[in-house]
Scaffold this active site. Sequence first.
Site, mmCIF file in Angstrom:
data_model
loop_
_atom_site.group_PDB
_atom_site.id
_atom_site.type_symbol
_atom_site.label_atom_id
_atom_site.label_comp_id
_atom_site.label_asym_id
_atom_site.label_seq_id
_atom_site.Cartn_x
_atom_site.Cartn_y
_atom_site.Cartn_z
ATOM 1 N N LYS A 112 6.255 71.837 3.935
ATOM 2 C CA LYS A 112 5.139 71.647 3.015
ATOM 3 C C LYS A 112 4.131 70.623 3.539
ATOM 4 C CE LYS A 112 7.361 73.254 -1.233
ATOM 5 N NZ LYS A 112 6.892 74.594 -1.459
ATOM 6 N N LYS A 195 9.605 83.013 3.892
ATOM 7 C CA LYS A 195 10.149 83.108 2.543
ATOM 8 C C LYS A 195 9.047 83.461 1.536
ATOM 9 C CE LYS A 195 10.931 79.427 -0.239
ATOM 10 N NZ LYS A 195 10.756 79.747 -1.660
ATOM 11 N N LYS A 198 6.060 80.873 -4.410
ATOM 12 C CA LYS A 198 4.951 80.938 -5.357
ATOM 13 C C LYS A 198 3.775 80.055 -4.957
ATOM 14 C CE LYS A 198 7.822 78.661 -8.712
ATOM 15 N NZ LYS A 198 8.004 77.330 -8.126
HETATM 16 P P1 ATP Z 1 7.229 76.594 -4.245
HETATM 17 O O1 ATP Z 1 6.439 77.366 -3.260
HETATM 18 O O2 ATP Z 1 6.420 75.848 -5.251
HETATM 19 O O3 ATP Z 1 8.285 75.726 -3.611
HETATM 20 P P2 ATP Z 1 9.271 78.556 -4.843
HETATM 21 O O4 ATP Z 1 8.959 79.989 -5.032
HETATM 22 O O5 ATP Z 1 9.951 78.122 -3.602
HETATM 23 O O6 ATP Z 1 7.948 77.710 -5.114
HETATM 24 P P3 ATP Z 1 10.917 76.767 -6.435
HETATM 25 O O7 ATP Z 1 10.493 76.307 -7.780
HETATM 26 O O8 ATP Z 1 10.787 75.834 -5.286
HETATM 27 O O9 ATP Z 1 10.154 78.139 -6.116
HETATM 28 O O10 ATP Z 1 12.413 77.255 -6.490
HETATM 29 C C1 ATP Z 1 13.052 77.714 -7.678
HETATM 30 C C2 ATP Z 1 14.344 78.406 -7.299
HETATM 31 O O11 ATP Z 1 14.054 79.686 -6.721
HETATM 32 C C3 ATP Z 1 15.167 77.642 -6.248
HETATM 33 O O12 ATP Z 1 16.535 77.745 -6.566
HETATM 34 C C4 ATP Z 1 14.856 78.365 -4.975
HETATM 35 O O13 ATP Z 1 15.863 78.232 -4.010
HETATM 36 C C5 ATP Z 1 14.719 79.799 -5.470
HETATM 37 N N1 ATP Z 1 13.878 80.598 -4.572
HETATM 38 C C6 ATP Z 1 12.595 80.314 -4.228
HETATM 39 N N2 ATP Z 1 12.112 81.249 -3.403
HETATM 40 C C7 ATP Z 1 13.128 82.140 -3.201
HETATM 41 C C8 ATP Z 1 13.249 83.328 -2.412
HETATM 42 N N3 ATP Z 1 12.224 83.762 -1.679
HETATM 43 N N4 ATP Z 1 14.421 84.001 -2.435
HETATM 44 C C9 ATP Z 1 15.461 83.558 -3.184
HETATM 45 N N5 ATP Z 1 15.413 82.439 -3.937
HETATM 46 C C10 ATP Z 1 14.266 81.730 -3.959
HETATM 47 MG MG MG Z 2 10.382 76.046 -3.247
#
Ligand code: ATP
Ligand code: MG
Length: 329
Positions: A112, A195, A198
């Site tokens: 990040k 990955k 969001k």
């Molecule tokens: P950001 O980009 O803000 O980090 P994010 O999509 O990674 O958003 P988080 O809020 O960081 O979402 O993570 C919430 C949960 O979703 C965590 O347990 C994380 O491991 C899971 N997660 C996030 N992205 C994935 C993915 N691509 N596949 C499976 N699990 C995911």
């Molecule tokens: Mg995340």
Amino acid sequence: MANRILTGIKPTGKLTLGNYIGVLKNLKRETERGECFYFIADLHALTLPIEPEELRQNSIDLACFYLASGIDPKKTTLFLQSSVSAHAELNAIMQNYLYMGELSRMTQFKDKSSKMKESAIGLGLFSYPVLMASDIILYDANIIPVGEDQVQHVELTRDLVNRINNRYGEILTMPKAEMRKVGARIMSLSDPTKKMSKSDPKGDIFLKDEPAVIRKKIMSAVTDSGSEVKYDVENKPGISNLLTIYAAIKEISIEEAEKEFVGFRYGDFKKAVADAVINELEPFQARYKQILESKEYENVLKQGAIRANEVASKTLKRVQKAVGLLTIE
Ligand code: ATP
Ligand code: MG
């Protein structure tokens, strides 16, 4: 001791299929294994710049999606991280027991911050794992359902728990990360080596996407040369990601999914994946809409804050006493 299960999601943007498969889809089942604490990690969402109104809307959306996953709010504690002040208070203590070196090695921080100027990287982004460790410790949680990218932070929390227990006696519960066997890391549809996230929404399927949009995104997902539907992450990352999505949604193994598509052309395979995703998300989206309209999340979050405060303040007291803070009852 009975199981305590804890997980959090940041209200940083529109929830993705990765969040759904990695975590949300499984939350109802977890409630059968012990007491569950699910939270909206709004303090964590401040670690990168975000507009106040967007943060508020994202938090409401996330509360509705949590409830749409089918959890019974009478048996599950759903709460906002910021409504439990013990998170910030424990963070102030715990930051003295984690070190600059270990925090600089965290992959999430490196990812990040890599595109940012040093002068723009907030301290909170760097110390994120301290707050996350505090989130976990406060609820004596032993099971932490997460996607693969969060395992490193849970491992660091384990190191911290060891450190504190060795120094002050066995006062903290040891947590363990639990990932789905299939679907712990859903990749971007436009770049299957990255990955799905969001906060970096390229090639994402959003949980609010209309069925036609979902179908279009899957039909135009990047695939690979060749024509066989086979799981091979190195040579066929795009097809492997779609197979993973299919298997995770259907709750079958990758091998079983592969068998279903022997002899399929990519186009027909993608159509089947799109059908599976749409069939799964349509009822989920309908529940989300109904919860959003009824505003039932308001009362749930209020009750959740009461229960979460009850549990968290006890752990905080225990830690304050152990480290030598004078706690006057
Ligand atoms: P950001 O980009 O803000 O980090 P994010 O999509 O990674 O958003 P988080 O809020 O960081 O979402 O993570 C919430 C949960 O979703 C965590 O347990 C994380 O491991 C899971 N997660 C996030 N992205 C994935 C993915 N691509 N596949 C499976 N699990 C995911
Ligand atoms: Mg995340």
